[in-house]
Design an enzyme around this catalytic site. Structure first.
Site, PDB file in Angstrom:
ATOM      1  N   ALA A   1       0.828  63.929  91.448  1.00 45.91           N
ATOM      2  CA  ALA A   1       1.876  64.913  91.202  1.00 45.91           C
ATOM      3  C   ALA A   1       2.408  65.462  92.516  1.00 45.91           C
ATOM      4  O   ALA A   1       1.657  65.676  93.451  1.00 45.91           O
ATOM      5  CB  ALA A   1       1.320  66.052  90.359  1.00 45.91           C
TER       6      ALA A   1
ATOM      7  N   TYR B   1      51.480  49.824  70.601  1.00 40.69           N
ATOM      8  CA  TYR B   1      51.587  51.113  71.295  1.00 40.69           C
ATOM      9  C   TYR B   1      50.323  51.347  72.112  1.00 40.69           C
ATOM     10  O   TYR B   1      49.213  51.158  71.613  1.00 40.69           O
ATOM     11  CB  TYR B   1      51.697  52.266  70.287  1.00 40.69           C
ATOM     12  CG  TYR B   1      53.021  52.408  69.580  1.00 40.69           C
ATOM     13  CD1 TYR B   1      54.084  51.530  69.814  1.00 40.69           C
ATOM     14  CD2 TYR B   1      53.218  53.449  68.683  1.00 40.69           C
ATOM     15  CE1 TYR B   1      55.292  51.696  69.163  1.00 40.69           C
ATOM     16  CE2 TYR B   1      54.433  53.618  68.023  1.00 40.69           C
ATOM     17  CZ  TYR B   1      55.463  52.735  68.258  1.00 40.69           C
ATOM     18  OH  TYR B   1      56.652  52.905  67.606  1.00 40.69           O
TER      19      TYR B   1
ATOM     20  N   ARG C   1      51.818  66.788  74.392  1.00 39.01           N
ATOM     21  CA  ARG C   1      50.912  67.592  73.572  1.00 39.01           C
ATOM     22  C   ARG C   1      49.439  67.494  73.998  1.00 39.01           C
ATOM     23  O   ARG C   1      48.604  68.244  73.502  1.00 39.01           O
ATOM     24  CB  ARG C   1      51.072  67.199  72.096  1.00 39.01           C
ATOM     25  CG  ARG C   1      52.285  67.889  71.466  1.00 39.01           C
ATOM     26  CD  ARG C   1      52.412  67.535  70.010  1.00 39.01           C
ATOM     27  NE  ARG C   1      52.999  66.205  69.832  1.00 39.01           N
ATOM     28  CZ  ARG C   1      52.908  65.518  68.697  1.00 39.01           C
ATOM     29  NH1 ARG C   1      52.234  65.998  67.679  1.00 39.01           N
ATOM     30  NH2 ARG C   1      53.476  64.324  68.604  1.00 39.01           N
TER      31      ARG C   1
END
Ligand code: UD1
Ligand code: CA
Length: 459
Positions: free
Chosen positions: A381, A103, A15
């Site tokens: 920059a 599980y 599923r």
């Protein structure tokens, strides 16, 4: 007394509609089965046996890196003939103490719950974890006699109309002595609606043997919720994240919205930390006192020292940020980045293998890779370290209190001495000596009376 934990992880998980085996789907960044293995290994002296089948090789390799892997072994179940058949694959490897069955697709089970189950097991008692559900469809039902003693589990498909009204269900998690299990398992038959060897049939055998079945319930039902489809996986992910968020808030971490915080790994926290919305922490993260994390940040395998600030939309991976340093908004700090105390990395700056010493500033639009940058240096920059020549990486070494002008390209390997200044727009290919000014750009020229071209009129 020995403890063997058998984890069932051979099923396919149709599923999920996925090529990945179900138990390898991640919850909080870790495969489902890994959660179960880690919890099992947290029990004292546990030896863990994982029953693998579908996608067995990938399940095995995903667990090889588990801490405590020496206590971990695998049993193959080549055909999935039921939960009883699955447990039977582990029989040979079991000790003579207690056995706990878990599980691989029930990830949130807690150590404390399991310890309580195990405490109830002896030669006259086995333990079973049950849960009462509003809609028990599909589950095995717990059948009790008129003294409320558990006498059997009847699977949904085998249950009669009256039994289907029972709302107490089997979680699948149970514990017994190895001697009991070895007595009962070989006696299972597949004479039932599904033609499978049901582990649940050992309950009736216990009752017949005079072994009392001690049924208890987990402190919260999410502990025993299994994952069969992606909806359930998402629901458990939210439950798990909620629990982690609660822990962090109890530890003194401020979360702007606990529903919009995700931890996929482990975090060590100090006090007075503020985390804004949509923050994801991954791997191993340390946040010291007074750290502030803005919205939409991803922080992986990083250490943020006291007072560090990560502004909105920043991505950090393998980073150490020094005390009171800051980065972002929109900073991308990649592995091997180290920011010293009060260093500042601004927007659209990318760093990798870069050591920015105390007080270094790189405010805007810059790439710093394989770089060593001395204390107090200012990176203008648009500065780029050209660290890659197409074949190899090279380092850029910049001294202390250097001023790197905007739009500088530093072609590595290259060294810039302490106190040097680099003029804007320079392409630096040779060493710049201490305190020098380097200008490496063409001189500006002017043509007076220059006429711009004009458009030719269309005919
Ligand atoms: C099982 C229980 C049921 C319980 C329910 C809880 C049995 C017969 N039934 O039913 O009472 O209410 O769990 O979720 O035990 N697996 C293997 N090999 C196999 C079969 C299963 O490794 O041959 C593994 C699966 O991967 C899964 C777990 O065992 O992790 C449970 O199997 P599943 O088929 O989901 O059992 P249920 O039919 O849901
Ligand atoms: Ca199931």
């Amino acid at each position: 007394m020995s403890l063997d934990v058998v984890i069932l992880a051979a099923g396919q998980g149709t599923r999920m509609r996925s090529k990945t085996p179900k138990v390898l789907h991640p919850l909080a960044g870790r495969p489902l089965v890994r959660h179960v293995v880690d919890t099992a290994l947290s029990l004292d002296d546990a030896r863990v046996h994982v029953v693998i089948g579908h996608g067995g090789d990938s399940v095995r390799s995903s667990l090889e890196t588990v801490t405590g892997a020496t206590n971990l072994s695998f049993c193959e179940q080549t055909e999935q003939k039921g939960t009883g058949h699955a447990v039977a694959q582990s029989l040979e490897g079991l000790g003579d103490g207690k056995v706990l069955v878990l599980y691989g697709d029930v990830p949130l089970i807690q150590t404390k719950t399991l310890q309580t189950l195990l405490d109830h097991v002896d030669d006259e008692h086995m333990a079973l974890l049950t849960v009462t559900l509003d809609d028990p469809t599909g589950y095995g039902r717990i059948v009790r006699d008129d003294k409320r003693a558990v006498t059997a589990i009847v699977e949904h498909k085998d249950a009669d109309a009256a039994q289907r009204y029972i709302r107490e269900c089997n979680t699948g998690i149970m514990a017994m002595t190895s001697a009991q299990l070895k007595r009962w398992l070989p006696a299972l038959s597949a004479d039932n609606a599904q033609g499978e060897y049901y582990l649940t049939d050992v309950i009736a055998m216990a009752a017949a043997d005079g072994v009392e079945v001690d049924a208890s319930q987990p402190s919260s039902p999410v502990e025993v919720e299994g994952v069969n489809d992606r909806r359930q996986l998402a629901a458990l992910e939210r439950a798990y994240q909620r629990r982690q968020a609660e822990h962090l808030m109890s530890a003194g971490v401020g979360l702007a919205d606990p529903a919009r915080f995700d931890l996929r790994g482990d975090v060590t926290v100090g006090r007075d930390i503020q985390v804004d919305v949509n923050v994801i922490l991954e791997g191993q993260v340390t946040l010291e006192d007074d750290v502030i994390i803005g919205p939409n940040c991803v922080i992986k395998d990083s250490v943020l020292r006291r007072g560090a600030v990560v502004k909105a939309n920043s991505h950090l991976d393998g980073v150490e940020m020094g005390e009171e340093s800051d980065c972002g908004p929109f900073a991308r700090l990649r592995p091997g980045t180290r920011l010293g105390a009060r260093a500042h990395v601004g927007n659209f700056v990318e760093t990798k293998n870069a050591n920015l010493a105390d007080g270094v500033k790189a405010g805007h639009l810059t790439y710093l890779g394989d770089a060593e940058i001395g204390a107090g240096t200012n990176i203008g920059a648009g500065t780029i370290t050209c660290n890659y020549d197409g074949a190899n990486k090279h380092r850029t070494r910049i001294g202390e209190n250097v001023f790197v002008g905007s739009n500088t390209a530093l072609v590595a390997p290259v060294t810039v001495g302490h106190g040097a200044t680099i003029a804007a727009g320079s392409t630096i290919t040779r060493e710049v000596a201490e305190s020098d000014l380097a200008i490496a750009r063409s001189r500006q020229t002017a043509k007076s009376g220059w006429q711009r071209p004009v458009k030719t009129p269309k005919s």
